[in-house]
Design a protein around this motif. Structure first.
Motif, short mmCIF file in Angstrom:
data_model
loop_
_atom_site.label_atom_id
_atom_site.label_comp_id
_atom_site.label_asym_id
_atom_site.label_seq_id
_atom_site.Cartn_x
_atom_site.Cartn_y
_atom_site.Cartn_z
N LYS A 145 -50.83 68.13 5.18
CA LYS A 145 -51.42 69.29 5.85
C LYS A 145 -52.70 69.74 5.14
O LYS A 145 -53.69 70.12 5.78
CB LYS A 145 -50.41 70.45 5.90
N ASN A 146 -52.69 69.69 3.82
CA ASN A 146 -53.88 70.08 3.07
C ASN A 146 -55.03 69.10 3.32
O ASN A 146 -56.20 69.51 3.34
CB ASN A 146 -53.56 70.17 1.58
N ALA A 147 -54.70 67.83 3.52
CA ALA A 147 -55.73 66.84 3.83
C ALA A 147 -56.37 67.13 5.19
O ALA A 147 -57.58 66.94 5.38
CB ALA A 147 -55.14 65.43 3.81
N GLU A 148 -55.57 67.61 6.14
CA GLU A 148 -56.12 67.99 7.45
C GLU A 148 -57.08 69.17 7.31
O GLU A 148 -58.15 69.20 7.94
CB GLU A 148 -54.98 68.34 8.40
N THR A 149 -56.69 70.15 6.48
CA THR A 149 -57.57 71.29 6.23
C THR A 149 -58.85 70.85 5.54
O THR A 149 -59.96 71.29 5.87
CB THR A 149 -56.85 72.34 5.37
N LEU A 150 -58.70 69.97 4.56
CA LEU A 150 -59.86 69.42 3.86
C LEU A 150 -60.82 68.78 4.85
O LEU A 150 -62.04 69.04 4.82
CB LEU A 150 -59.39 68.37 2.84
N ASP A 180 -52.95 55.61 -3.90
CA ASP A 180 -52.20 55.94 -2.69
C ASP A 180 -52.32 57.41 -2.28
O ASP A 180 -51.69 57.84 -1.31
CB ASP A 180 -50.72 55.61 -2.90
N ASP A 181 -53.13 58.18 -3.00
CA ASP A 181 -53.20 59.62 -2.76
C ASP A 181 -53.97 59.93 -1.47
O ASP A 181 -55.07 59.41 -1.25
CB ASP A 181 -53.88 60.31 -3.94
N ILE A 182 -53.41 60.78 -0.63
CA ILE A 182 -54.01 61.06 0.66
C ILE A 182 -55.30 61.86 0.54
O ILE A 182 -56.24 61.69 1.34
CB ILE A 182 -53.01 61.77 1.61
N ILE A 183 -55.41 62.72 -0.46
CA ILE A 183 -56.65 63.49 -0.66
C ILE A 183 -57.77 62.55 -1.09
O ILE A 183 -58.91 62.65 -0.60
CB ILE A 183 -56.43 64.60 -1.70
N VAL A 184 -57.47 61.63 -1.98
CA VAL A 184 -58.47 60.66 -2.43
C VAL A 184 -58.95 59.82 -1.25
O VAL A 184 -60.16 59.62 -1.04
CB VAL A 184 -57.89 59.77 -3.54
N ARG A 185 -58.02 59.32 -0.46
CA ARG A 185 -58.39 58.48 0.69
C ARG A 185 -59.21 59.28 1.71
O ARG A 185 -60.21 58.79 2.25
CB ARG A 185 -57.14 57.91 1.36
N THR A 186 -58.77 60.51 1.99
CA THR A 186 -59.46 61.34 2.97
C THR A 186 -60.87 61.67 2.50
O THR A 186 -61.83 61.61 3.28
CB THR A 186 -58.67 62.64 3.23
N ALA A 187 -61.00 62.01 1.23
CA ALA A 187 -62.31 62.39 0.69
C ALA A 187 -63.28 61.21 0.72
O ALA A 187 -64.45 61.37 1.08
CB ALA A 187 -62.15 62.92 -0.73
N ALA A 188 -62.81 60.03 0.33
CA ALA A 188 -63.68 58.85 0.34
C ALA A 188 -64.18 58.57 1.75
O ALA A 188 -65.37 58.28 1.97
CB ALA A 188 -62.93 57.66 -0.22
N ALA A 189 -63.27 58.67 2.72
CA ALA A 189 -63.65 58.41 4.10
C ALA A 189 -64.65 59.44 4.62
O ALA A 189 -65.62 59.10 5.30
CB ALA A 189 -62.41 58.38 4.98
#
Length: 278
Positions: free
Chosen positions: A19-24, A64-73
């Motif tokens: 959910k935090n990745a979606e907000t990010l 495997d961290d979702i924040i790392v993956r989301t931020a890179a993308a």
């Protein structure tokens, strides 16, 4: 002279990294839409969770961290420098890293920074924190030399240790950072003074994105994400609760001007300490 637009994102992260990745994603896109070339998020972007077992249960390793993956993308898609103020990363054994990441416009990792100073305190209101029981402290200060500015990296409690920031100033950093999840009590007392002091002492911009409001785990954070000019003037500031995206124009000529007026970094002198008794 270099000018660029910087953004600080204010969040109220919950306990669920997805959910935090979606907000990010949503807030970074908003910042980029305002013209920001450098975007910073708060400490613990991925999860604010004071229950240690609960936090460990949702953490992943860096790969495997979702924040790392989301931020890179996001950095790659939007063509920005994206600074994740920090997120919790699982390490071998039981320890965790409180780790910042900076991604470049191609989506590649520019650098990472692990929080050096651990928040081990007992506050007047009964709050007690022992970060050293959970987090492995970092040992290396990091300057990211980006095309538009040299950025010195800190996280939250680091801001109370001026030697770290003066080391950055002496090394030529033009922008200093302390993304945070400041408690409400300590924020009310010290947030603005500490942020402005680090900027003034070093003749540098200070950019600190913050967590804000009452979180799922019951924690209250102070908010007031802030961008400060080298002479100490507040250029942009968010409120004390809720999400926000603040932006300001950064002009590195202002750094040279401030350091020219008061060249305290050049005037540092070694000294000895004498102790006397009556």
């Amino acid at each position: 002279m270099t000018r660029f637009t910087a953004a600080a994102i204010q969040m109220c992260s919950g306990t669920n990294p997805e959910k935090n990745a979606e907000t990010l994603d949503r807030l970074v896109r908003k910042a980029a839409g305002k013209g920001a070339q450098y975007v910073q998020t708060p400490e613990m972007t991925g999860a604010v969770q004071k229950d240690r077992a609960g936090l460990r249960a949702v953490l992943k390793g860096e790969a495997d961290d979702i924040i790392v993956r989301t931020a890179a993308a996001l950095a790659g898609e939007l063509g920005i420098h994206l600074h994740i103020g920090s997120t919790a990363i699982a390490l071998e054994g039981d320890m965790i890293a409180n780790r910042a990441f900076l991604f470049g416009p191609g989506g590649g990792l520019v650098t990472r920074y692990d929080k050096i100073h651990m928040f081990d305190v007992d506050l007047d209101n009964g709050e007690s924190w022992r970060e050293s029981a959970v987090y492995r402290p970092g040992e290396t200060a990091v300057i990211a030399r980006l095309p538009f500015a040299a950025i010195g990296m800190g996280i939250c409690y680091d801001v109370r240790f001026p030697d770290l920031f003066s080391a950055y100033g002496l090394a030529g950093a033009e922008v200093l950072t302390a993304p945070a999840a400041f408690t409400r009590q300590t924020g009310l007392a010290h947030w603005h003074m500490l942020q402005r002091a680090r900027a003034i002492e070093n003749g540098a911009y200070m950019i600190s994105a913050a967590q804000a409001g009452t979180h799922e785990d019951g924690r209250e954070t102070f908010g007031h994400s802030i961008i400060i000019a080298p002479w100490g003037r507040v250029l942009a500031e968010a409120g004390d609760t809720g999400e926000a995206v603040i932006v300001a124009e950064i002009d590195t000529d202002a750094v040279a001007a401030a350091r020219g007026k008061v060249p305290n970094l050049k005037n540092i002198r070694p000294f000895t300490l004498a102790e006397v008794g009556a």
